[in-house]
Design an enzyme around this catalytic site. Structure first.
Site, short mmCIF file in Angstrom:
data_model
loop_
_atom_site.label_atom_id
_atom_site.label_comp_id
_atom_site.label_asym_id
_atom_site.label_seq_id
_atom_site.Cartn_x
_atom_site.Cartn_y
_atom_site.Cartn_z
N ARG A 1 0.84 -1.20 0.00
CA ARG A 1 0.00 0.00 0.00
C ARG A 1 0.88 1.26 0.00
O ARG A 1 0.57 2.25 -0.67
CB ARG A 1 -0.92 -0.01 1.22
CG ARG A 1 -1.93 1.14 1.24
CD ARG A 1 -3.03 0.88 2.27
NE ARG A 1 -4.03 1.91 2.24
CZ ARG A 1 -4.05 2.96 3.06
NH1 ARG A 1 -3.11 3.11 3.97
NH2 ARG A 1 -5.01 3.87 2.97
N HIS B 1 0.78 4.27 -2.77
CA HIS B 1 0.60 5.65 -2.33
C HIS B 1 1.81 6.52 -2.67
O HIS B 1 1.67 7.73 -2.85
CB HIS B 1 0.32 5.69 -0.83
CG HIS B 1 -1.10 5.36 -0.48
ND1 HIS B 1 -1.86 6.12 0.40
CD2 HIS B 1 -1.92 4.37 -0.91
CE1 HIS B 1 -3.07 5.60 0.49
NE2 HIS B 1 -3.12 4.53 -0.28
N ASN C 1 -3.31 9.58 3.68
CA ASN C 1 -2.20 8.83 4.29
C ASN C 1 -2.39 8.88 5.81
O ASN C 1 -3.18 8.16 6.35
CB ASN C 1 -0.86 9.41 3.84
CG ASN C 1 -0.59 9.17 2.37
OD1 ASN C 1 -0.82 8.08 1.86
ND2 ASN C 1 -0.11 10.19 1.67
N HIS D 1 -6.14 -6.55 -1.46
CA HIS D 1 -7.08 -6.52 -0.33
C HIS D 1 -7.31 -7.92 0.24
O HIS D 1 -8.03 -8.07 1.21
CB HIS D 1 -8.42 -5.91 -0.76
CG HIS D 1 -8.36 -4.44 -1.02
ND1 HIS D 1 -9.34 -3.76 -1.70
CD2 HIS D 1 -7.40 -3.53 -0.72
CE1 HIS D 1 -9.00 -2.47 -1.78
NE2 HIS D 1 -7.84 -2.32 -1.20
#
Length: 329
Positions: A72, A76, A105, A204
């Site tokens: 992740r 990002h 974030n 996920h």
């Protein structure tokens, strides 16, 4: 409860310069000329990938939940002005608020301490050689591998950026209530197609979602109709606070497998955006296909991750190799 997209930071930020999004053709050319290559550190720091892998293995043995946040972090970082480890910076020479302070974030990203720990080991082994952006790319691969994905090669050669702006985050990260059109458009700007989008949401399979990212669905009758009644009950029971979390996949929470796609097909998904992907003809077929063929998804995942990790990279003499990931040299 307000939608997540309504929760964009209320802290005033200076407008960021207009961001340039390369065309798909330009992205292909950039990748061709990027200078990334498998075994990039074979001569200059031959133990680099081994050190990074062992760092992940130690961390995972102590805390199985550490694997999910690392890929992740990669997304990002790469979606905001390219894969340059700008997300790691606590401050920059300009003094402006940095990316990690943005609402998208903030408290929802973690793994920085593990990055610091492994970076210190790399510096002790071969000072000033391995970039923080390469460290993140390799560690993301290792996070998936320790969770069940077959090993795949990751090219190296990225260098680290020297600026990080909170204002650049807005509009460059997917939000839980994005429509499929919004998701496809965002991913296309990053050189990723509809299949890549569906492949990458398979991450996920591990990890958790914060309650403020999905509980709002129950407050809207139309959105609530798309929530499995049993899942709705679990949401209400678990979400006594907005920062409480619920596993995306409660059956195999720490294992990368295709169970999440099967849950999507059965409408048992926490995030509204994931649910909508299963409703849209442009993406639904991929969800069904990956739910039926885990090996196919693993194969596609390695390719999509390497595409993600090559977005607008700095190579050659651009940027720098940070000695510490949280600050520029």
């Amino acid at each position: 409860m307000p939608n997540p997209s309504d929760q964009q930071t209320t802290v005033p930020v200076e407008p960021a310069p207009a961001q340039y999004h390369p065309t798909p053709k330009e992205i292909k050319e950039q990748r061709k000329l990027a200078g990334l290559q498998v075994g990039f550190y074979d001569d200059t720091c031959p133990n680099a990938e081994k050190i990074i892998k062992e760092g992940m293995l130690r961390a995972f043995a102590n805390d199985s939940s550490i694997a999910a946040p690392i890929p992740r972090l990669l997304l990002h970082d790469c979606f905001v002005n390219g894969c340059d480890a700008s997300l790691f910076l606590d401050q920059t020479p300009s003094g402006a608020r940095v990316e990690k302070l943005a609402t998208s974030n903030g408290a929802t990203v973690r793994g920085f301490d593990l990055i610091d720990e492994i970076k210190a080991e790399l510096e002790a082994e071969c000072s000033g050689i391995v970039s923080c952006s390469d460290l993140l790319a390799y560690l993301s691969r290792d996070a998936f591998v320790v969770s069940g994905v077959p090993h795949y090669d990751v090219p190296g050669g990225r260098r680290d950026g020297m600026e990080s702006l909170e204002a650049n985050v807005v509009g460059n990260l997917p939000l839980p209530d994005f429509t499929v059109d919004m998701l496809i458009d965002l991913f296309k700007k990053k050189g990723l197609n509809e299949e890549d989008l569906v492949v990458l949401i398979g991450a996920h399979s591990i990890g958790v979602a914060h309650c403020f990212n999905f509980l709002y669905r129950l407050d809207n009758p139309q959105k609530a109709a798309l929530v499995d009644p049993r899942l709705a009950g679990v949401m209400k029971f678990t979400c006594t606070g907005p920062l409480n979390t619920l596993a995306f996949d409660t059956t195999t929470q720490y294992k990368m497998d295709n169970v999440y796609y099967k849950q999507l097909a059965a409408k048992r998904a926490l995030l509204e955006s994931d649910v909508l992907l299963n409703e849209d003809p442009r993406t639904k077929g991929y969800i069904q296909k990956f739910g039926e063929d885990e090996k196919l998804w693993f194969n596609k995942l390695s390719k999509a991750m390497n595409k993600l990790a090559s977005i607008q990279v700095l190579t050659g003499d651009k940027g720098q190799i940070r000695k510490q990931c949280r600050s520029v040299n």
